[in-house]
Design an enzyme around this catalytic site. Structure first.
Site, PDB file in Angstrom:
ATOM      1  N   LYS A   1       0.880  -1.180   0.000  1.00  0.00           N
ATOM      2  CA  LYS A   1       0.000   0.000   0.000  1.00  0.00           C
ATOM      3  C   LYS A   1       0.908   1.218   0.000  1.00  0.00           C
ATOM      4  O   LYS A   1       1.494   1.570   1.018  1.00  0.00           O
ATOM      5  CB  LYS A   1      -0.867  -0.022   1.260  1.00  0.00           C
ATOM      6  CG  LYS A   1      -2.255   0.569   1.115  1.00  0.00           C
ATOM      7  CD  LYS A   1      -2.286   2.037   0.782  1.00  0.00           C
ATOM      8  CE  LYS A   1      -2.022   2.935   1.963  1.00  0.00           C
ATOM      9  NZ  LYS A   1      -1.748   4.327   1.565  1.00  0.00           N
TER      10      LYS A   1
ATOM     11  N   GLU B   1       8.364   0.443  11.950  1.00  0.00           N
ATOM     12  CA  GLU B   1       9.426   1.466  11.908  1.00  0.00           C
ATOM     13  C   GLU B   1       8.712   2.806  12.045  1.00  0.00           C
ATOM     14  O   GLU B   1       8.016   3.229  11.121  1.00  0.00           O
ATOM     15  CB  GLU B   1      10.188   1.392  10.576  1.00  0.00           C
ATOM     16  CG  GLU B   1      10.889   0.074  10.304  1.00  0.00           C
ATOM     17  CD  GLU B   1      12.126  -0.120  11.148  1.00  0.00           C
ATOM     18  OE1 GLU B   1      12.605   0.855  11.758  1.00  0.00           O
ATOM     19  OE2 GLU B   1      12.621  -1.243  11.201  1.00  0.00           O
TER      20      GLU B   1
ATOM     21  N   CYS C   1      12.766  10.301   9.162  1.00  0.00           N
ATOM     22  CA  CYS C   1      12.519   9.752  10.503  1.00  0.00           C
ATOM     23  C   CYS C   1      13.733   9.934  11.403  1.00  0.00           C
ATOM     24  O   CYS C   1      13.611  10.336  12.550  1.00  0.00           O
ATOM     25  CB  CYS C   1      12.153   8.278  10.405  1.00  0.00           C
ATOM     26  SG  CYS C   1      13.344   7.316   9.453  1.00  0.00           S
TER      27      CYS C   1
ATOM     28  N   GLU D   1       7.695  15.645  17.507  1.00  0.00           N
ATOM     29  CA  GLU D   1       8.414  15.375  16.253  1.00  0.00           C
ATOM     30  C   GLU D   1       7.974  16.397  15.209  1.00  0.00           C
ATOM     31  O   GLU D   1       6.803  16.457  14.853  1.00  0.00           O
ATOM     32  CB  GLU D   1       8.117  13.956  15.737  1.00  0.00           C
ATOM     33  CG  GLU D   1       8.886  13.662  14.459  1.00  0.00           C
ATOM     34  CD  GLU D   1       8.516  12.330  13.784  1.00  0.00           C
ATOM     35  OE1 GLU D   1       7.384  11.841  13.952  1.00  0.00           O
ATOM     36  OE2 GLU D   1       9.381  11.807  13.051  1.00  0.00           O
TER      37      GLU D   1
END
Ligand code: NAD
Length: 477
Positions: free
Chosen positions: A174, A249, A283, A378
């Site tokens: 996806k 992750e 990330c 973040e």
């Protein structure tokens, strides 16, 4: 472009399409059909058969097919890089690097799959079993679902599809909604190279619909997800209902520690590289810069000076350092997060504004350790948080005062301090004299705490996507 259910290039059963735009100009690049649950179910049905046939295909044949694809990928690298850069917003040069890395990942998994051996274990170590011999082998899991975020679609497609295919599994991918085109094209190229159409399928669509449906299916043996901690938590819950393996992750707020004895110029350069890569949407970017008080002003001056010279612009134009974020909502969110942090008492040393809808100026915020940006906030954009510390222990404590723990780094010339950081920092990688934005294809990439579950890399994922079968020959010794 299309979705690829059982290899058919086709539209979804519904009429909804997702528009893919270049965020520098808002120009429409292409559309993909948004898969419905019915489409997702068709992919799952086809994958059952695909998994069985592919598992029986010998590794040398799987390797031949994937290597053919890698050669094609390298030949089309520049064309694909233009597509990736246009749809993602990262510079053309960076898009090219990502495709090089993707090719290396596929190649790495192929090589490792040839060494996925079992063991032969004489059972004489246990009384009564002296005459038995155990043989172990690794078998594929079956059907894997790979869910990919927007920031490194080609590289993460390689980590998911490369591992699944080399290990003999079928995989349904996806792709991200905002930039699904490069991945969809790469999947077509894998089919052209010989991967059967029911072994690799692409289900373009929305995460909460098609993605959610795939994850919840009892036909799925493992879900490999890269994305936010928020969505990862939902996926862990949904996977648990069927006891599917779930590899995650996730998000991060990586700390880079700069000690007074470190190479300040190198640290500034690494900080800039790591935080401007992919326009700040990485990330493992060094989102928190922890700098020792005695060199703080000097570091800040150098950082601000170099950043002020960076050029914001169209990602496909030469000379551009910072392109647009992935969409307007993402840029608005970053702008709000900057304002929120200033509201908590941070000082703006550079930038701070959203320009032309989707661009964020390289921004430097002077923060303190009690603020959210120093812990769990973040920020996915080119925002540098500077936080001063007195001694190494305080820096390590700040680094660890986060729910995240993906990568980390420490700049020092003192091996004992480096090892102190290496041992104490709660993160998957501690890099000495380099930035946190560091992911060799073979490394055990993955996070401590809420940065994830599992480790991904060419040396590790094949084990995660296979299971041990033991065959015992009784009484033969
Ligand atoms: P996201 O979590 O919003 O989306 C990731 C993918 O999940 C997309 O394909 C989306 O469609 C899909 N999705 C959304 N809801 C879903 C659901 N309920 N069920 C199934 N699928 C669903 O993340 P994003 O905004 O694309 O990426 C940014 C985040 O990813 C950041 O937090 C970043 O740190 C993280 N990230 C982590 C790594 C890593 O290796 N640790 C790498 C890249 C990005």
């Amino acid at each position: 472009m299309s979705i690829q259910l059982n290899g058919e290039q086709r539209g979804a059963s519904g009429s909804a399409v997702i528009e893919v735009r270049n965020m520098a100009t808002m120009e429409l690049i292409d559309t993909v059909p948004a898969a419905t649950m019915e489409d997702a179910q068709k992919a799952l049905d086809a994958a059952q058969a695909g998994a069985k046939a592919w598992a029986r295909t010998p590794i040398y044949k799987r390797a031949e097919i994937i290597n053919r694809f890698v050669r094609h990928l390298r030949a089309e690298r520049d064309e694909l890089a233009r597509l990736l850069s246009a749809e993602n917003g990262k510079t053309l040069e960076q898009a090219g690097w990502e495709l090089d890395t993707a090719a290396a990942i596929f190649e790495g998994f192929v090589e490792e799959s040839k060494r996925l051996f079992g063991q032969t274990i004489p059972l004489e170590i246990q009384s009564g079993l002296e005459k038995d011999l155990m043989i172990t082998k690794r078998e594929p899991l079956g059907v894997i679902v790979g869910i990919i975020p927007f920031n490194f679609p080609a590289e993460l497609f390689a980590h998911k599809a490369g591992a699944a295919l080399a290990a003999g599994n079928a995989i349904i991918v996806k792709p991200p909604e905002d930039d699904p085109l490069t991945v969809t094209r790469m999947a077509e190229m894998l089919h052209e190279a010989g991967v059967p159409r029911d072994v690799l399928q692409i289900v373009n669509g929305y995460g909460e619909e098609a993605g959610d449906y795939l994850v919840k299916s009892p036909a799925v043996q493992a879900v490999s997800f890269t994305g936010s901690t928020e969505v990862g938590t939902i996926i862990a819950q949904n996977g648990a209902k069927n006891l599917s393996r779930v590899f995650l992750e996730l998000g991060a707020n990586d700390a880079m520690i700069v000690c007074e004895d470190g190479d300040l110029d190198a640290a500034v350069d690494h900080a800039i590289f790591g935080r401007l890569l992919a326009n700040g949407q990485v990330c493992c970017a060094n989102k928190r810069l922890l700098v020792q008080q005695s060199v703080y002003e000097e570091f800040k001056t150098k950082l601000v000076e170099k950043l002020a010279a960076k050029r914001i612009g169209h990602q496909l134009e030469e000379g551009t350092d910072v392109g647009p974020l992935i969409n307007e909502a993402a840029a608005v969110k970053v702008e709000r997060q900057i304002q929120y942090t200033i509201g908590q008492g941070a000082t703006l040393a550079l930038g701070g504004k959203r320009v032309r809808q989707t661009f964020i100026e390289p921004t430097v915020l002077e923060a303190t350790k009690d603020m959210d940006i120093a812990k769990d906030l973040e920020i996915f954009g080119p925002v540098f948080a500077l936080i001063a510390f007195e001694d190494l222990q305080e820096a390590i404590d700040i680094a660890n005062a986060s729910q995240y723990g993906l990568n980390s780094s420490i700049f020092t010339r003192d091996i004992y301090k480096a090892m102190e950081g290496g041992n104490q920092i709660e993160a998957g990688i501690v890099s000495v004299n380099g930035g946190t934005c560091y992911r060799p294809v073979c490394s055990a990439f993955g996070g401590y705490k809420k940065s994830g579950i599992g480790r991904e890399g060419t040396l590790y994922t094949l084990e995660e996507l296979t299971q041990i079968k033991s065959i015992v020959l009784r009484g033969v010794m």
